[in-house]
Design a protein around this motif. Structure first.
Motif, PDB file in Angstrom:
ATOM      1  N   LEU A  32      -8.798   8.962 -18.497  1.00 38.43           N
ATOM      2  CA  LEU A  32      -7.961   9.473 -16.931  1.00 38.43           C
ATOM      3  C   LEU A  32      -6.228   8.194 -17.401  1.00 38.43           C
ATOM      4  O   LEU A  32      -5.860   7.416 -17.235  1.00 38.43           O
ATOM      5  CB  LEU A  32      -8.144   9.533 -16.096  1.00 38.43           C
ATOM      6  CG  LEU A  32      -9.847   9.726 -16.378  1.00 38.43           C
ATOM      7  CD1 LEU A  32     -10.663   9.895 -14.906  1.00 38.43           C
ATOM      8  CD2 LEU A  32      -9.686  11.485 -15.689  1.00 38.43           C
ATOM      9  N   LYS A  33      -4.947   9.290 -17.315  1.00 43.66           N
ATOM     10  CA  LYS A  33      -3.555   8.782 -17.157  1.00 43.66           C
ATOM     11  C   LYS A  33      -3.186   8.336 -15.655  1.00 43.66           C
ATOM     12  O   LYS A  33      -3.648   9.314 -14.955  1.00 43.66           O
ATOM     13  CB  LYS A  33      -2.778   9.341 -17.852  1.00 43.66           C
ATOM     14  CG  LYS A  33      -2.867   9.830 -19.623  1.00 43.66           C
ATOM     15  CD  LYS A  33      -2.787   8.554 -20.477  1.00 43.66           C
ATOM     16  CE  LYS A  33      -3.747   8.784 -21.814  1.00 43.66           C
ATOM     17  NZ  LYS A  33      -3.146   7.874 -22.550  1.00 43.66           N
ATOM     18  N   LEU A  34      -2.913   7.166 -15.276  1.00 45.48           N
ATOM     19  CA  LEU A  34      -2.039   7.247 -14.119  1.00 45.48           C
ATOM     20  C   LEU A  34      -0.780   7.469 -13.845  1.00 45.48           C
ATOM     21  O   LEU A  34      -0.118   7.379 -15.452  1.00 45.48           O
ATOM     22  CB  LEU A  34      -2.249   5.444 -13.451  1.00 45.48           C
ATOM     23  CG  LEU A  34      -3.744   5.065 -12.958  1.00 45.48           C
ATOM     24  CD1 LEU A  34      -4.724   5.279 -13.773  1.00 45.48           C
ATOM     25  CD2 LEU A  34      -3.215   3.459 -11.918  1.00 45.48           C
ATOM     26  N   LEU A  35      -0.871   8.456 -12.982  1.00 40.63           N
ATOM     27  CA  LEU A  35       0.450   8.958 -12.654  1.00 40.63           C
ATOM     28  C   LEU A  35       1.699   7.599 -12.427  1.00 40.63           C
ATOM     29  O   LEU A  35       3.158   7.641 -12.593  1.00 40.63           O
ATOM     30  CB  LEU A  35       1.012  10.146 -11.869  1.00 40.63           C
ATOM     31  CG  LEU A  35       0.152  10.947 -11.847  1.00 40.63           C
ATOM     32  CD1 LEU A  35       0.396  12.314 -10.717  1.00 40.63           C
ATOM     33  CD2 LEU A  35       0.426  11.724 -12.775  1.00 40.63           C
ATOM     34  N   VAL A  36       1.845   6.458 -11.489  1.00 45.61           N
ATOM     35  CA  VAL A  36       1.895   5.478 -11.331  1.00 45.61           C
ATOM     36  C   VAL A  36       0.522   4.415 -11.301  1.00 45.61           C
ATOM     37  O   VAL A  36      -0.650   4.373 -11.098  1.00 45.61           O
ATOM     38  CB  VAL A  36       3.267   5.308  -9.755  1.00 45.61           C
ATOM     39  CG1 VAL A  36       3.592   6.538  -9.597  1.00 45.61           C
ATOM     40  CG2 VAL A  36       1.586   6.177  -8.374  1.00 45.61           C
ATOM     41  N   GLY A  37       1.210   2.647 -11.913  1.00 48.24           N
ATOM     42  CA  GLY A  37       1.014   1.984 -12.090  1.00 48.24           C
ATOM     43  C   GLY A  37      -0.140   1.776 -13.293  1.00 48.24           C
ATOM     44  O   GLY A  37      -0.218   2.843 -14.144  1.00 48.24           O
ATOM     45  N   ASN A  38      -1.111   0.593 -13.556  1.00 46.62           N
ATOM     46  CA  ASN A  38      -1.458   0.282 -14.611  1.00 46.62           C
ATOM     47  C   ASN A  38      -3.042   0.614 -14.074  1.00 46.62           C
ATOM     48  O   ASN A  38      -3.764   0.389 -14.165  1.00 46.62           O
ATOM     49  CB  ASN A  38      -1.783  -1.388 -15.124  1.00 46.62           C
ATOM     50  CG  ASN A  38      -1.701  -1.914 -16.263  1.00 46.62           C
ATOM     51  OD1 ASN A  38      -2.099  -0.768 -17.194  1.00 46.62           O
ATOM     52  ND2 ASN A  38      -1.355  -2.763 -16.999  1.00 46.62           N
ATOM     53  N   SER A  39      -3.764   1.174 -15.680  1.00 48.77           N
ATOM     54  CA  SER A  39      -4.689   1.668 -15.487  1.00 48.77           C
ATOM     55  C   SER A  39      -6.467   0.658 -16.097  1.00 48.77           C
ATOM     56  O   SER A  39      -6.366   0.216 -15.157  1.00 48.77           O
ATOM     57  CB  SER A  39      -5.065   2.745 -17.062  1.00 48.77           C
ATOM     58  OG  SER A  39      -5.008   2.044 -17.916  1.00 48.77           O
ATOM     59  N   LYS A  40      -5.258  -0.580 -16.801  1.00 50.00           N
ATOM     60  CA  LYS A  40      -6.348  -1.699 -17.120  1.00 50.00           C
ATOM     61  C   LYS A  40      -6.288  -2.088 -15.825  1.00 50.00           C
ATOM     62  O   LYS A  40      -7.029  -3.200 -15.633  1.00 50.00           O
ATOM     63  CB  LYS A  40      -5.715  -2.344 -17.806  1.00 50.00           C
ATOM     64  CG  LYS A  40      -5.938  -1.764 -18.936  1.00 50.00           C
ATOM     65  CD  LYS A  40      -5.089  -2.173 -21.125  1.00 50.00           C
ATOM     66  CE  LYS A  40      -4.738  -1.679 -21.871  1.00 50.00           C
ATOM     67  NZ  LYS A  40      -6.431  -1.213 -22.196  1.00 50.00           N
ATOM     68  N   ALA A  41      -5.403  -2.427 -15.353  1.00 53.12           N
ATOM     69  CA  ALA A  41      -5.316  -3.236 -13.933  1.00 53.12           C
ATOM     70  C   ALA A  41      -5.765  -2.728 -12.622  1.00 53.12           C
ATOM     71  O   ALA A  41      -5.848  -3.832 -11.280  1.00 53.12           O
ATOM     72  CB  ALA A  41      -3.860  -4.262 -13.869  1.00 53.12           C
ATOM     73  N   ALA A  42      -5.567  -1.344 -12.080  1.00 57.06           N
ATOM     74  CA  ALA A  42      -6.180  -0.488 -10.609  1.00 57.06           C
ATOM     75  C   ALA A  42      -7.225  -1.499 -10.513  1.00 57.06           C
ATOM     76  O   ALA A  42      -6.494  -1.503  -8.844  1.00 57.06           O
ATOM     77  CB  ALA A  42      -5.330   0.877 -11.371  1.00 57.06           C
ATOM     78  N   LEU A  43      -8.163  -1.525 -10.624  1.00 55.78           N
ATOM     79  CA  LEU A  43      -9.378  -1.394 -10.237  1.00 55.78           C
ATOM     80  C   LEU A  43      -9.749  -3.067 -10.447  1.00 55.78           C
ATOM     81  O   LEU A  43     -11.157  -3.133 -10.225  1.00 55.78           O
ATOM     82  CB  LEU A  43     -10.172  -0.582 -10.326  1.00 55.78           C
ATOM     83  CG  LEU A  43      -9.512   0.684  -9.722  1.00 55.78           C
ATOM     84  CD1 LEU A  43     -11.079   2.010 -10.344  1.00 55.78           C
ATOM     85  CD2 LEU A  43     -10.192   0.289  -8.081  1.00 55.78           C
ATOM     86  N   THR A  44      -8.857  -3.708 -10.917  1.00 61.00           N
ATOM     87  CA  THR A  44      -9.870  -5.094 -11.460  1.00 61.00           C
ATOM     88  C   THR A  44     -10.216  -6.064  -9.660  1.00 61.00           C
ATOM     89  O   THR A  44     -10.889  -6.731  -9.794  1.00 61.00           O
ATOM     90  CB  THR A  44      -8.909  -5.828 -12.303  1.00 61.00           C
ATOM     91  OG1 THR A  44      -7.351  -5.697 -11.615  1.00 61.00           O
ATOM     92  CG2 THR A  44      -8.592  -5.410 -13.859  1.00 61.00           C
ATOM     93  N   GLU A  45      -9.557  -6.086  -8.974  1.00 56.94           N
ATOM     94  CA  GLU A  45      -9.128  -6.842  -8.150  1.00 56.94           C
ATOM     95  C   GLU A  45     -10.058  -5.716  -6.484  1.00 56.94           C
ATOM     96  O   GLU A  45     -10.324  -5.335  -6.608  1.00 56.94           O
ATOM     97  CB  GLU A  45      -7.998  -7.681  -7.041  1.00 56.94           C
ATOM     98  CG  GLU A  45      -6.924  -8.366  -8.259  1.00 56.94           C
ATOM     99  CD  GLU A  45      -7.115  -9.589  -8.365  1.00 56.94           C
ATOM    100  OE1 GLU A  45      -7.732  -9.919  -7.527  1.00 56.94           O
ATOM    101  OE2 GLU A  45      -7.249  -9.672  -9.505  1.00 56.94           O
TER     102      GLU A  45
END
Length: 810
Positions: free
Chosen positions: A132-145
């Motif tokens: 899934l591609k993010l329209l905005v944001g970084n997919s690798k960091a989006a849900l790490t925190e």
């Protein structure tokens, strides 16, 4: 030469407009039905195939038998994903989802909430795992925190737009603050995640880090490395139970082993389910979204095939019947030098031309009825105009259909002997009567079968609607998300109960329609061994729950606010009694607990036994269930008195806006919520009804044309009979009887097939009807009645003609 064939074909079609209309209209209806069902089936077969590496993704399912219950779960334990990544070299990556239902959400600093219907906690690998591609944001960091979330495009646009989303602070359920770290496009309608609009970081969910192998709450997906045989992966997967589950359970039951667990008649097994098979082949508890069934695809495929065959048979029937009119044409052509292959090509060109004209009408009809079809099927199907492959397939199918429809008439008519047809001899056999009769039988056999199927589906739905479910679902309105009132939720309930049109009200997240579910293992006091476990639903309710839903107690009493000890009381259902090994009255006073690992255990005393009620679909048997007093404030169930509900709902909304200003007010009626459980069956019933009507219409068109031809062919016979004194009724009866014999044969063939197929369909339900005899009688009467109405018009019309005119005809 082909141009000449087309000219002659066009002229021939214009010469016989009635025949052309019947053939074109019949084929158009069949092609319309076939096109719509094909688009439906394509949509069903395409589910979840849009995800990256979908053919290598599998869900870990769990089959459990424990505590008197058999569970087919779609979820696994929290540590399962990490263990698989660690232990199996075949696993490339894993991801977990923890479904959390609906959320109230608002931008920090604002007061008004909006509701997102589906949200889930997800691992940080979620986006890369599914591609899934993010329209905005970084997919690798989006849900790490912890306390971060990603919204879908539609959800983001409700609050601040896609471009301004990053870094925004949002308040969930009026309590938890999250930061937006990404926005993804809306998930496709043909995916298992289609209803989800918000994804929360699993890193902030404490339960996901617990090494609890006994709690199955996580959808766990694995992606296998390329070229791994999935069937070979299932066997080593079974070792997870002994490697991880047994050591964890031994903390509760020190003496338990895998052998003793199995010796108790229990099992705990894992298996993998291909992602692309989930929608059509998975029918387990707690599916992430509503699934369909491959059985429905097969049924609709057969209906589409039947419609096409009916239209084709119609064409063959009418063409062979009208072959008598063209017998002399064939004789003259052969006399002038035409060979058989030329005639076959000519007749096939005519059938092809009719097929393409029918295609044009079919496309127009499909465009007109597509919105209605989407309503019937619950889909959002669109005709793929821009897809060249679609048009290539449509044109190819039309050519095949034209060839198939016209092949028998072409080969039949090209066989005529010039000497016989030009002399006028052999005319009684030119029409191909036996073949025509067989085709009429085939048409009506399909129609009668569809009539039986439609009646059975609707009778099963009627049975579901009228069955005693063990609770009242009518006149109950469910007020959603009442927890948003916070500490005032009890005050909201109390004020609602004061309204004149309200009989009773109860606060609980747990309802016998789609709602929260919680399964736990409990043990009877003094019998704390694993073989004595009671696997049961644990529902948190208030004092008014049983009275609001009008459930019946078969023993004991209801919860009473005057009794403080009821905080540790439980009311069980009848299905729990066989597991306890007691009768209803004997169960009263028994104490049960779920606190195996605590020194100071809390025991719950059974104070009542409620009559079994259906809290799952009627496809499932009723399992053990316990009602416990607790603070569950998600939904307010309100039992209304008969009358006009609109004013009462307006008054309830007024109370809500006073107590919880800025919080959304929404409601649903319990009977509507109940009906959503059987939405697939309702859609199937409506589709059956529509296409049954179309099949009957096609069959009637053919029968109407054949009746007209038969009456015309027997014109002189009718004239002679009238001169000899036959009445209109006698002649009509004689003309009609021939067709009714064929309909009778069709009924005898189709009724046993209908009984067999629909009995198979009903086996999916644990609670189902026995197919009554009157369904078959009604189907037969309808078929005969339709045939009489179709044929009688032509029969009476022929019978009333002046015999002088009849005897003058050539």
């Amino acid at each position: 030469m082909f141009k000449n064939y087309l000219k002659i074909a066009w002229r021939s079609l214009k010469k016989q407009p009635f025949f052309t209309f019947l053939n074109t209209f019949g084929l158009a209806i069949g092609m319309t039905g076939g096109l719509l069902i094909s688009l439906y089936i394509y949509d069903e077969l395409s589910f979840d195939k849009m995800f990256a590496d979908a053919d290598r993704i599998y869900r870990i399912d769990t089959d459990v038998k424990f505590g008197g219950a058999e569970i087919a779960a779609t979820e696994s334990a929290a540590p399962m994903a990490a263990a698989m990544q660690r232990d199996f070299s075949q696993v490339e990556s894993t991801v977990r989802l923890r479904d959390r239902g609906s959320f109230l959400i608002r931008k920090s600093g604002t007061e008004t909430n909006t509701k997102e219907l589906r949200g889930a906690f997800a691992d940080s690998t979620f986006f890369d795992f599914f591609g899934l591609k993010l329209l905005v944001g970084n997919s690798k960091a989006a849900l790490t925190e912890p306390n971060t979330l990603v919204l879908t495009k539609t959800a983001a646009e409700k609050h601040f737009g896609v471009k301004n989303a990053l870094g925004q602070q949002m308040l969930l359920n009026n309590t938890d603050t999250y930061t937006v770290t990404g926005v993804i496009d809306d998930l496709p309608k043909n995916s298992l995640l289609r209803e989800h609009s918000i994804f929360l970081a699993m890193a902030g969910y404490a339960d996901s880090r617990e090494a609890n192998w006994g709690s199955m709450n996580y959808y766990t997906f694995v992606k296998l490395i390329p070229n791994v045989n999935s069937t070979d992966f299932n066997e080593p997967l079974q070792g997870m139970f002994e490697r991880y589950m047994i050591p964890w359970v031994q903390n509760l039951f020190p003496g338990m082993t895998a052998e003793s667990f199995a010796a108790s008649g229990n099992y705990w097994q894992h298996k993998i389910m291909p992602l692309t098979d989930i929608h059509l082949y998975s029918n387990r508890q707690s599916e992430i979204s509503a699934n369909s069934s491959i059985q429905n695809v097969y049924i609709l495929s057969f209906i589409a095939l039947f419609l096409i065959l009916l239209a084709t048979v119609n064409f063959m029937n009418l063409s062979t019947a009208h072959s008598l009119k063209r017998a002399k044409e064939v004789g003259i052509r052969k006399t002038l030098g035409s060979n058989r292959s030329d005639l076959i090509r000519q007749f096939l060109t005519e059938s092809g031309l009719i097929a393409f004209i029918s295609l044009l009408f079919a496309l127009i009809l499909a465009i007109i009825v597509l919105p209605l079809f989407n309503d019937l099927s619950g889909k959002t199907i669109a005709i793929p105009y821009a897809n060249p492959l679609f048009w290539l397939l449509v044109v190819f199918a039309t050519i095949i259909l034209g060839f198939f429809s016209g092949s028998y008439p072409a080969f039949f008519m090209s066989r005529f002997m010039p000497v016989k047809v030009l002399k006028g001899s052999g005319q009684n056999t030119v029409g191909g009567g036996k073949i025509r009769n067989s085709l009429v039988v085939f048409q009506f056999a399909i129609s009668v079968f569809l009539i039986v199927s439609t009646l059975v589906v609707f009778q099963q739905l009627k049975y579901i609607q009228g069955k005693d479910l063990g609770f009242a679902k009518n006149q109950i309105v469910l007020i959603n998300d009442t927890y948003a009132a916070g500490s005032q939720v009890q005050a909201f309930k109390d004020e609602v109960k004061q309204l004149g049109q309200v009989e009773q009200a109860s606060l609980s997240d747990y309802l016998p329609t789609p709602s929260a579910r919680s399964n736990s293992s409990l043990f009877r006091e003094g019998a704390m061994e694993q073989e004595n476990a009671i696997q049961m639903q644990v529902w948190e309710v208030d004092h008014d729950y049983i009275n609001t839903l009008i459930m019946k107690l078969v023993a004991g009493r209801d919860f009473n606010p005057k009794f403080v000890a009821d905080s540790t009381a439980v009311i069980i259902n009848e299905a729990t009694l066989p597991i306890l090994g007691v009768k209803a009255e004997e169960a009263l006073g028994i104490r049960i607990t779920g606190d195996l690992d605590l020194e100071d255990k809390t025991f719950y005393t059974i104070i009542g036994v409620v009559k079994n009620f259906h809290y799952e679909s009627l496809r499932e048997n009723i399992g053990a269930l316990g009602l416990f007093l607790d603070n569950s404030t998600g939904t307010l169930a309100v039992k209304l008195k008969p009358g006009d509900f609109s004013n009462t709902l307006a008054n309830i909304e007024g109370i809500w806006n006073k107590i919880a200003p800025g919080q959304p007010f929404s409601y649903r009626f319990m009977d509507d919520s109940f009906n959503t459980t059987y939405e697939a069956e309702q859609n199937l019933g409506r589709i059956f009804m529509v296409f049954t009507f179309l099949s009957i219409l096609i069959a009637c068109l053919g029968l109407f044309g054949l009746a007209a031809f038969n009456a015309q062919k027997r014109t002189k016979e009718i004239g002679v009979r009238k001169v000899l004194g036959a009445s209109v009724a006698q002649i009509s009866y004689r003309l009609t009887t021939d067709f009714l014999k064929m309909v009778g044969i069709a009924i005898l063939i189709s009724l046993p097939i209908g009984w067999f197929v629909m009995n198979k369909w009903l086996q999916d339900f644990s609670y189902r009807i026995e197919i009554p005899w009157w369904i078959f009688a009604l189907a037969a009467v309808l078929a005969i009645g339709i045939a009489i109405l179709t044929v009688s018009y032509q029969s009476i019309r022929a019978a009333v003609v002046n015999p002088v005119k009849s005897l003058r005809t050539e």
